[in-house]
Scaffold this active site. Structure first.
Site, mmCIF file in Angstrom:
data_model
loop_
_atom_site.group_PDB
_atom_site.id
_atom_site.type_symbol
_atom_site.label_atom_id
_atom_site.label_comp_id
_atom_site.label_asym_id
_atom_site.label_seq_id
_atom_site.Cartn_x
_atom_site.Cartn_y
_atom_site.Cartn_z
ATOM 1 N N CYS A 1 -2.039 -0.682 -6.207
ATOM 2 C CA CYS A 1 -1.541 -2.069 -6.122
ATOM 3 C C CYS A 1 -1.849 -2.815 -7.413
ATOM 4 C CB CYS A 1 -2.189 -2.780 -4.939
ATOM 5 S SG CYS A 1 -1.725 -2.047 -3.358
ATOM 6 N N CYS B 1 3.071 -2.812 -3.922
ATOM 7 C CA CYS B 1 2.095 -3.760 -3.352
ATOM 8 C C CYS B 1 1.417 -4.570 -4.446
ATOM 9 C CB CYS B 1 1.040 -3.012 -2.545
ATOM 10 S SG CYS B 1 0.335 -1.586 -3.412
#
Ligand code: DVN
Length: 284
Positions: A109, A190
């Protein structure tokens, strides 16, 4: 005497006929052999493809200290099952579902980088700097990047030459793989996500590109926080972040996502590549 001449003539005629027949049979055998050789020649065996894929898999696992839970031999077997024995123009994206489910890798992420029409500079960057992770920096993308492969109906062989071109067919063996892998990468996106687009082309956000037609459509605002576009331009030349196609990109995004765009000269990126000590965020 007359009879003798007739007999000799008849023998000569028979001999010519037999030689002509032999020549015809030889020609037919030669034609069949050439046809078999040519049709087989169009599909060279892909033995080295298996070695390449297994070797890249092992290298990635060693270099990235990735969980050795990955079984490179199994990855090859599951990969091959997606297309072997099939018409090379009839391998849909879901043929690779088992492979995607075999190589589940946690995304990083806030470091995921998408791109379009900027492959060279993007991978120059991710090779030298640890700021971003593209699909090709994951195990699946690393293994397959730059390779070509296909199968053939009625054959259990893997081929690496003589395969149809990318635009020859809809369910193209390799194109379906990248479409499927890109979809999975986008679905996993993400945190703060980035995309490097090309400011030197007419439409930096090209509707038919994988980025536009597959990846942006799968961004999940429940997992992502923002999308930052880096528009790569030549020195003060090329499109700006006000380009209409980038407005179209913004319209496609979930309004919950924070969107930003920054123009970056190619030379600035190259400067950043050549100074790996520069903090990622200070690159531009
Ligand atoms: O976000 C990236 C990355 O995640 C990738 O999986 O998809 C996104 C990039 O795809 P894109 O938006 O379609 O961008 P491109 O630059 O048009 O195409 C990406 C790659 O697809 C190209 O680099 C090609 O690979 P190559 O030849 O450079 O190793 C390949 N590609 C596109 N059109 C092709 C083709 N390969 C062969 N023939 C074509 N017509």
């Amino acid at each position: 005497m007359e009879n003798e001449r007739f007999t000799i003539k008849r023998r000569k005629t028979r001999c010519c006929l037999i030689m002509g027949l032999c020549a015809l049979i030889l020609l037919v055998i030669l034609a069949i052999s050439l046809w078999v050789a040519f049709s087989h020649k169009q599909y060279n065996s892909g033995d080295s493809l298996k070695e390449t894929i297994i070797s890249r898999c092992q290298t990635f696992i060693q270099n990235n200290r990735t969980s050795s839970a990955y079984d490179c031999q199994k990855i090859w077997t599951v990969f091959e099952q997606a297309f072997v024995g099939k018409d090379p123009c009839n391998v849909p994206t879901d043929a690779y579902d088992s492979l995607i489910n075999t190589i589940i890798q946690d995304p990083i992420c806030n470091k995921m980088l998408f791109w379009s029409k900027t492959k060279h500079i993007v991978h120059e960057f991710t090779e030298k700097r640890n700021c971003f992770q593209t699909l090709e920096d994951t195990l699946l993308g690393y293994i397959m990047d730059g390779l070509t492969w296909c199968g053939k109906e009625g054959s259990n062989e893997t081929f690496t030459t003589g395969c149809p071109s990318w635009n020859d067919c809809v369910n193209h063996t390799v194109k379906s793989f990248w479409n499927r892998a890109s979809a999975a990468f986008a679905e996993a996106a993400c945190g703060d996500v980035s995309a490097m687009l090309n400011g030197s082309i007419a439409t930096p956000f090209t509707p038919t590109s994988i980025f536009a037609s597959i990846e942006v459509k799968r961004f999940n605002a429940d997992k992502m926080r923002s999308l930052t576009v880096f528009l790569v331009t030549q020195e003060n030349d090329g499109k700006s972040c006000d380009d209409p196609s980038l407005k179209n990109l913004q319209k496609e995004l979930d309004p919950k996502l924070k969107y930003s765009c920054v123009s970056v000269a190619k030379s600035t990126i190259q400067e950043c590549i050549s100074h790996p000590d520069t903090a990622c965020g200070a690159c531009w």
